[in-house]
Design a protein around this motif. Structure first.
Motif, short mmCIF file in Angstrom:
data_model
loop_
_atom_site.label_atom_id
_atom_site.label_comp_id
_atom_site.label_asym_id
_atom_site.label_seq_id
_atom_site.Cartn_x
_atom_site.Cartn_y
_atom_site.Cartn_z
N GLN A 1 0.82 -1.21 0.00
CA GLN A 1 0.00 0.00 0.00
C GLN A 1 0.86 1.26 0.00
O GLN A 1 0.48 2.29 -0.55
CB GLN A 1 -0.95 0.01 1.19
N PHE B 1 -0.55 5.09 0.58
CA PHE B 1 -1.71 4.75 1.41
C PHE B 1 -1.29 4.36 2.82
O PHE B 1 -2.08 3.80 3.57
CB PHE B 1 -2.47 3.56 0.80
N SER C 1 -7.48 1.62 2.32
CA SER C 1 -6.41 1.32 1.37
C SER C 1 -6.94 0.47 0.21
O SER C 1 -6.61 0.70 -0.95
CB SER C 1 -5.27 0.58 2.06
N GLU D 1 -8.93 2.76 -2.09
CA GLU D 1 -8.09 3.63 -2.90
C GLU D 1 -7.39 2.86 -4.02
O GLU D 1 -7.26 3.35 -5.14
CB GLU D 1 -7.05 4.35 -2.02
#
Length: 426
Positions: free
Chosen positions: A241, A246, A254, A257
């Motif tokens: 991530q 993130f 996360s 996104e």
């Protein structure tokens, strides 16, 4: 950086209809359902097993509960844990998965949140819960519940279930292996330390090497370089991530996104015959589909668009006119079971004009010349209504609304034509 490269590979897989998505418990947790740890903790409490009992993993705890209390109480207990969360609903991750529309979805979750989310999706997925479902499937899109579910009471949780998986899910296991060989795989909602993921990993790791397509794992936990290298050598590429900034987000955020990055790449419109054919493959077995759903699926994307009974590209530039209306209707007729579209019997020969709708084309000229076209479209709308020409009335009203609400930038802007809709004659 692997993360960005992985996203490009996943985008390519999406565009080529070759993405298989593995969806783990972390997705359902975002809807408020319990984690596997929560589930096992409830079993431990009834068994009076200390939480810090280090020599018993989750699979053994479930196995001990089953061996002591028997199948009926075991099933009721597992069901009871989930029934406490009966108000759970699909979340944003489910919505994004639906928008991304993977070719196949495989999940180890028992709940029905994925089915609920896909219920209004244009892409129709056949649900495979057990071996007996496979012979009756006539779709090329599967939702495979590889660990069963409550509907069939064949959920996989205890140690024996994992040890005997290939025997109990022989056809499902074979199907999954075949899909993994021919498609790009993405794991989301799992932890690399999860017993569920590691069981899958042990099942498929020999397939994810050599000529097989790549598998990607989106991790919401920070991984060391050595761990990442370990899984890469086994055919699974870990996406951290932190590759996308993130790091300070929660796990659910996360995942959202990351999927947003993929969803943004979804091709919004059909601009060539290859894309059209790919979109139509999603509805081969359907004999009826509301017009709005069909347009949403196809979303023709051209410099100058239509709305009507045909599609014209650059219809105000005769030298560049390309008419794919007839081709589109022919393919809908050939590749699907749909025979009527917008009131037309598309199995019969249709005739098309190669240029725009002459009844409304003066409105375009007025806009391009810098004149205020609002009064003109109002006049045409009134005239059409009086003549009971409701088709042109609706198109004129639509353009009038767009003119009044958007302004359309400078009059000579080509972007204006992206928003002006013209009906073509048949």
């Amino acid at each position: 950086m692997l993360g960005k490269e992985a996203v490009e590979q996943l985008k390519f897989a999406m565009d080529s209809n070759s993405l298989v998505l593995f969806e783990g418990a972390g997705v359902s947790v975002n809807s408020g359902l319990p984690t596997w740890s929560d589930l096992i903790s409830e079993l431990k409490q009834e068994l009076d097993v200390p939480e810090n009992q280090g020599n018993l993993n989750s699979l053994k705890i479930a196995q001990i509960y089953y061996d002591i209390w028997g199948q009926q109480r075991y099933n009721e207990k597992i069901r009871g844990v989930f029934e406490k969360y009966g108000n759970a609903r699909p979340n944003e991750i489910h919505r994004l998965v639906r928008e991304i529309s993977p070719r196949h979805i495989i999940t180890t979750n028992y709940d029905t949140l994925i089915e609920q989310s896909l219920s209004d999706s244009i892409t129709r997925y056949d649900v495979i819960r057990s071996d007996t479902d496979i012979p009756y499937s006539n779709s090329d899109h599967y939702l495979i519940k590889m660990h069963g579910d409550f509907k069939t009471n064949n959920f996989v949780l205890k140690e024996d279930d994992y040890l005997n998986y290939e025997q109990n899910f022989q056809l499902v296991s074979t199907l999954i292996k075949a899909l993994l060989l021919n498609n790009t795989v993405l794991f989301i909602g799992y932890g690399l330390g999860d017993s569920t993921f590691n069981a899958i990993f042990n099942l498929i790791q020999t397939l994810l090497q050599g000529d097989a397509k790549k598998a990607y794992f989106f991790s919401t936990d920070e991984m060391s370089e050595s761990e990442i290298r370990y899984y890469e050598n086994k055919g699974i590429f870990v996406i951290n991530q932190s590759d996308f900034g993130f790091k300070n987000l929660g796990k659910g955020e996360s995942n959202i996104e990351f999927l947003n990055l993929l969803e943004e790449s979804v091709i919004d419109g059909v601009s060539d015959s290859k894309t059209l054919d790919k979109r139509l493959s999603d509805i081969k077995s359907i004999d009826f589909l509301p017009t709005s759903d069909l347009f949403n699926l196809l979303r023709f994307q051209m410099p100058d668009v239509f709305v009507g009974r045909g599609l014209e590209i650059d219809c105000f530039n005769p030298e560049k006119t390309i008419n794919i209306s007839k081709y589109a209707l022919e393919q809908i007729s050939k590749q699907t079971a749909i025979k009527k579209f917008l009131g037309m019997d598309i199995s019969k020969e249709q005739s098309f004009q190669r240029k725009g709708n002459y009844f409304l084309s003066d409105g375009v000229e007025k806009v391009l010349s810098g004149e205020d076209a609002r009064a003109w479209f109002r006049k045409k709308a009134n005239e059409s209504y009086q003549n009971k020409d409701y088709w042109h009335f609706l198109i004129a009203e639509y353009n009038l609304t767009r003119l009044e609400s958007r302004g359309f930038l400078e009059p000579d802007s080509k972007r204006y034509l992206m928003n002006l809709y013209m009906g073509t004659f048949l």
